[in-house]
Design a protein around this motif. Structure first.
Motif, mmCIF file in Angstrom:
data_model
loop_
_atom_site.group_PDB
_atom_site.id
_atom_site.type_symbol
_atom_site.label_atom_id
_atom_site.label_comp_id
_atom_site.label_asym_id
_atom_site.label_seq_id
_atom_site.Cartn_x
_atom_site.Cartn_y
_atom_site.Cartn_z
ATOM 1 N N ARG A 1 -10.238 54.404 64.163
ATOM 2 C CA ARG A 1 -8.378 53.476 63.452
ATOM 3 C C ARG A 1 -7.040 54.098 64.146
ATOM 4 N N ASP A 2 -7.530 55.699 63.715
ATOM 5 C CA ASP A 2 -5.727 56.255 63.949
ATOM 6 C C ASP A 2 -5.512 56.184 66.226
ATOM 7 N N SER A 3 -6.666 56.951 66.590
ATOM 8 C CA SER A 3 -6.048 56.701 68.262
ATOM 9 C C SER A 3 -5.591 55.093 68.202
ATOM 10 N N LEU A 4 -6.539 54.243 67.392
ATOM 11 C CA LEU A 4 -5.103 52.176 67.473
ATOM 12 C C LEU A 4 -3.952 52.987 66.870
ATOM 13 N N LEU A 5 -3.907 52.844 65.564
ATOM 14 C CA LEU A 5 -2.996 53.025 64.714
ATOM 15 C C LEU A 5 -1.508 53.485 65.532
ATOM 16 N N LEU A 6 -2.247 55.426 66.567
ATOM 17 C CA LEU A 6 -1.129 55.331 67.055
ATOM 18 C C LEU A 6 -0.416 54.764 67.920
ATOM 19 N N GLY A 7 -1.208 54.524 68.959
ATOM 20 C CA GLY A 7 -1.271 53.575 70.002
ATOM 21 C C GLY A 7 -0.042 52.561 69.751
ATOM 22 N N GLY A 8 -0.153 51.777 68.578
ATOM 23 C CA GLY A 8 0.276 50.693 68.479
ATOM 24 C C GLY A 8 2.124 51.567 67.272
ATOM 25 N N VAL A 9 1.988 52.364 67.428
ATOM 26 C CA VAL A 9 3.541 52.754 66.999
ATOM 27 C C VAL A 9 3.972 53.127 68.072
ATOM 28 N N MET A 10 3.657 53.915 68.834
ATOM 29 C CA MET A 10 3.746 54.486 70.194
ATOM 30 C C MET A 10 4.688 53.259 71.179
ATOM 31 N N MET A 11 3.486 51.783 70.982
ATOM 32 C CA MET A 11 4.073 51.014 71.693
ATOM 33 C C MET A 11 5.199 50.641 71.303
ATOM 34 N N ASN A 12 4.971 50.098 70.075
ATOM 35 C CA ASN A 12 6.327 49.423 69.339
ATOM 36 C C ASN A 12 7.612 51.059 69.704
ATOM 37 N N ALA A 13 7.738 51.726 69.736
ATOM 38 C CA ALA A 13 9.174 52.850 69.411
ATOM 39 C C ALA A 13 9.432 52.683 70.792
ATOM 40 N N PHE A 14 8.563 52.820 72.023
ATOM 41 C CA PHE A 14 8.627 52.368 73.790
ATOM 42 C C PHE A 14 9.395 51.201 73.724
ATOM 43 N N CYS A 15 8.392 49.954 73.852
ATOM 44 C CA CYS A 15 8.971 48.627 73.238
ATOM 45 C C CYS A 15 10.355 48.750 72.323
ATOM 46 N N ALA A 16 10.961 48.867 71.557
ATOM 47 C CA ALA A 16 12.030 49.342 70.685
ATOM 48 C C ALA A 16 13.159 49.769 71.863
ATOM 49 N N ALA A 17 12.772 50.673 72.615
ATOM 50 C CA ALA A 17 13.847 51.072 73.253
ATOM 51 C C ALA A 17 14.398 50.241 74.662
ATOM 52 N N VAL A 18 13.124 49.499 74.744
ATOM 53 C CA VAL A 18 13.348 48.968 76.434
ATOM 54 C C VAL A 18 14.262 47.689 75.512
ATOM 55 N N ILE A 19 14.015 47.123 74.479
ATOM 56 C CA ILE A 19 15.042 46.247 73.650
ATOM 57 C C ILE A 19 16.322 46.576 73.668
ATOM 58 N N MET A 20 16.341 47.875 72.801
ATOM 59 C CA MET A 20 17.642 48.223 73.519
ATOM 60 C C MET A 20 18.445 48.279 73.940
ATOM 61 N N PHE A 21 17.828 48.457 75.476
ATOM 62 C CA PHE A 21 18.607 48.496 76.742
ATOM 63 C C PHE A 21 18.507 47.304 77.352
ATOM 64 N N LEU A 22 18.012 46.328 76.985
ATOM 65 C CA LEU A 22 18.058 45.068 77.733
ATOM 66 C C LEU A 22 19.000 44.304 76.302
ATOM 67 N N ILE A 23 19.315 44.805 75.463
ATOM 68 C CA ILE A 23 20.902 44.271 74.368
ATOM 69 C C ILE A 23 21.646 44.824 75.040
#
Lengths: 267, 335
Positions: B151-173
């Motif tokens: 569950r920890d690797s799932l959780l961390l994987g998801g959080v990292m994914m969201n952080a990365f996507c947030a950066a891409v979203i900010m870039f697109l905006i």
């Protein structure tokens, strides 16, 4: 002699560390079998291998003449119940909720309990003397009460084998004896096989039919308590001075580890 | 012993079902051209024939929207419930594995390409979340080798994914011209206003997910006790965890692609029902489904009715009401 559990030449390693090496043992139906050994000897790992929670790299585990790998988890749980060392109490399940969870391997697909299941749970709670705690939450219980609830859950599974991982470690002497007497009584009444990992050499001596001494993943000796609880074997395995004599109860060995400040009496 | 669980489930489901129906009728009747509650009930029951303008408003606009709100609210609450159990983390919510990030990037790309809201944005955002799901589950599967999904690797994987996507979203905006920014922001805050009648059949796809999750409610109870204890009581932990993960993520992906990122429902509704009903998932699954549905219908109603002109994104209301409500319940449960 029928063996309910048969383990031959089990080896288990994690990364490069050897945890169990060529461990073999047989347990007869209805036997009280105790596994002892110092910290890190591989006792808990052995318990995990023989309950199927951990797959060994080498060797076979046979339960009721069938390889453990050929069991479905559900069927295995109908035969074997586990009382773990650590118990999760974070979620507010009540005692009744917890005990009836033991019926899980016997329930249908929707997982709804019937009257019979509630009856079995009530009997189990009566047996371990926790009926008065039915509606308490797990985190409100004392250590001894919690352990009896978990044992009631195991009994509720109606298993032929109960595995206990250090069930008395956190308890005072009265509660230790209460737990052990419960297990002994249950075994007498139902012919259940009991396999227990313990640090308490005197409990092993008083309750065990046979004792297995494990050191660094290897079996030092398996046999009746008197032959295994032997001064030389214990001192060599545990690495401290140990005195073994006849218990005043008669017929059983008494084990006394010797602190430094008393060593002069024995040298 | 306690009341048998079956009775409790039927009783709660009946109560919450009644609440859901009442709230739905209120939501359908309320709005800028108000129709009386009893009149709405009569029209929906087919007893009265409305004039064509009222019929259009009720059947073409409000009813689809209430249905969408119900499905979105129910699915998000259920998604939060499942992830909180699987990850044994009270902060888990349906988006925690990165589904939100993936679908947001997909949706924003579709908007920037000038695609229509349906099916363009929907398909892009669904694809985005599937890619993230595939990535996160593979990551969790491989990092743990042959042992169970950690569950920890799932959780961390998801959080990292969201952080990365947030950066891409900010870039697109940041690269976007201003008139499109509001569309994007509304989508990110969650918006049910874009609902069209044609989208309704897609919602049926989440129904099998509801059924599977209800069947797995008892294994989820056991998973709360830890994976080894669950296994010791007959649960095939690896396949159950994987099944729950994939089914729930698919359900949330479908929902998000239609509604945008409506926050807070998935976090707070499971906690509210856990405080009220205890930790048994056989009771919590139907409760979260019906309760989440009712809650989002109410929030959407307020989002439509409160502003004097236009609408608020419903995601604002969910947190505005949900957070204080949860704190009140938390305080009361302590005493």
């Amino acid at each position: 002699m029928s063996h309910i559990l048969d383990i031959s030449n089990i080896s288990l390693s994690f990364r490069d560390k050897l945890i169990l090496s060529n461990v073999s043992l047989e347990v007869s139906a209805g036997e009280f079998f105790v596994i002892i050994g110092p910290n890190g000897a591989g006792k808990t790992s052995l318990l995990k291998v023989l309950s199927g929670l951990q797959k060994a790299q080498k060797g076979t585990v046979t339960i009721k003449d069938k390889n453990i790998l050929n069991y479905r988890r559900r069927n295995l749980s109908q035969i074997m119940a586990i009382v773990p060392q650590h118990i999760e109490v974070g979620f507010p399940f009540t005692v009744a909720d917890t005990v009836i969870m033991g019926r899980s391997p016997h329930l249908g697909i929707l997982g709804m309990e019937g009257e019979n299941d509630f009856h079995i749970a009530e009997e189990a709670m009566k047996f371990t003397d926790v009926s008065h705690l039915t509606d308490r939450k797990l985190f409100q219980l004392s250590g001894g009460e919690l352990q009896r609830v978990i044992i009631a859950r195991a009994i509720c599974q109606q298993p032929e084998i109960i595995l206990l991982d250090e069930p008395t470690t956190a308890l005072d002497p009265a509660h230790q004896l209460k737990i052990m007497d419960l297990m002994e009584k249950f075994r007498r009444e139902h012919g259940t096989t009991i396999i227990m990992v313990s640090h308490d050499l005197n409990l092993a001596s008083m309750y065990g039919d046979r004792v297995l001494l494990l050191k660094s993943g290897r079996v030092v000796k398996t046999g009746d308590p008197k032959s295994v609880l032997n001064k030389e074997l214990l001192e060599d395995s545990y690495g401290c001075r140990i005195q073994v004599d006849e218990s005043p109860l008669g017929g059983v060995a008494r084990v006394t580890p010797i602190p430094d400040k008393y060593l002069h009496n024995y040298d | 012993m306690n009341t048998p669980i079956g009775k409790k489930i039927v009783l709660t489901t009946f109560l919450l079902g009644t609440v859901l129906i009442l709230i739905s009728i209120i939501a359908i009747s309320a709005g800028s051209s108000g129709v009386h509650f009893w009149e709405t009930l009569a029209i929906l029951a087919g007893k009265t024939n409305p004039d064509s303008a009222t019929a259009t408003i009720l059947y073409q606009i409000r009813l689809p929207r209430v249905i969408l709100a119900a499905f979105v609210g129910g699915s998000l609450a259920l998604g939060g419930l499942v992830f909180q159990a699987l990850l044994r983390n009270p902060l888990a919510e349906p988006y925690i594995l990165g589904i939100s990030g993936g679908s947001a990037i997909g949706a924003i790309l579709a908007m920037l390409l000038g695609l229509s809201y349906f099916p363009g944005v929907t398909i892009f955002s669904f694809t985005g979340s599937l890619l993230v799901l595939a990535f996160v589950t593979t990551l969790a599967g491989t990092t743990m080798g042959n042992t169970m999904l950690s569950r920890d690797s799932l959780l961390l994987g998801g959080v990292m994914m969201n952080a990365f996507c947030a950066a891409v979203i900010m870039f697109l905006i940041s690269m976007t011209r201003s008139f499109q920014v509001q569309h994007i922001l509304y989508w990110l805050m969650g918006d049910l206003a874009t609902m069209q009648k044609g989208q309704l059949p897609i919602l049926l796809l989440v129904l099998p997910c509801f059924v599977i999750i209800f069947i797995l409610a008892r294994p989820m109870n056991l998973l709360l006790l830890g994976r080894e204890t669950a296994a010791a009581m007959g649960i095939n932990v690896k396949s159950i965890v994987m099944l729950l993960l994939v089914i729930t993520s698919l359900m949330v992906s479908i929902i998000v692609s239609l509604s945008g990122l409506i926050g807070f429902v998935g976090l707070v509704i499971p906690h509210i029902f856990r405080l009220l009903l205890g930790p048994d998932h056989r009771l919590l699954v139907p409760s979260c489904l019906l309760g989440g549905a009712s809650y989002l219908i109410v929030c959407d109603l307020l989002a439509r009715v409160l502003p004097s002109s236009g609408e608020l994104p419903v995601g604002i209301i969910t947190a505005l009401i949900g957070a204080p409500l949860f704190i009140v319940l938390l305080l009361r449960s302590r005493t």
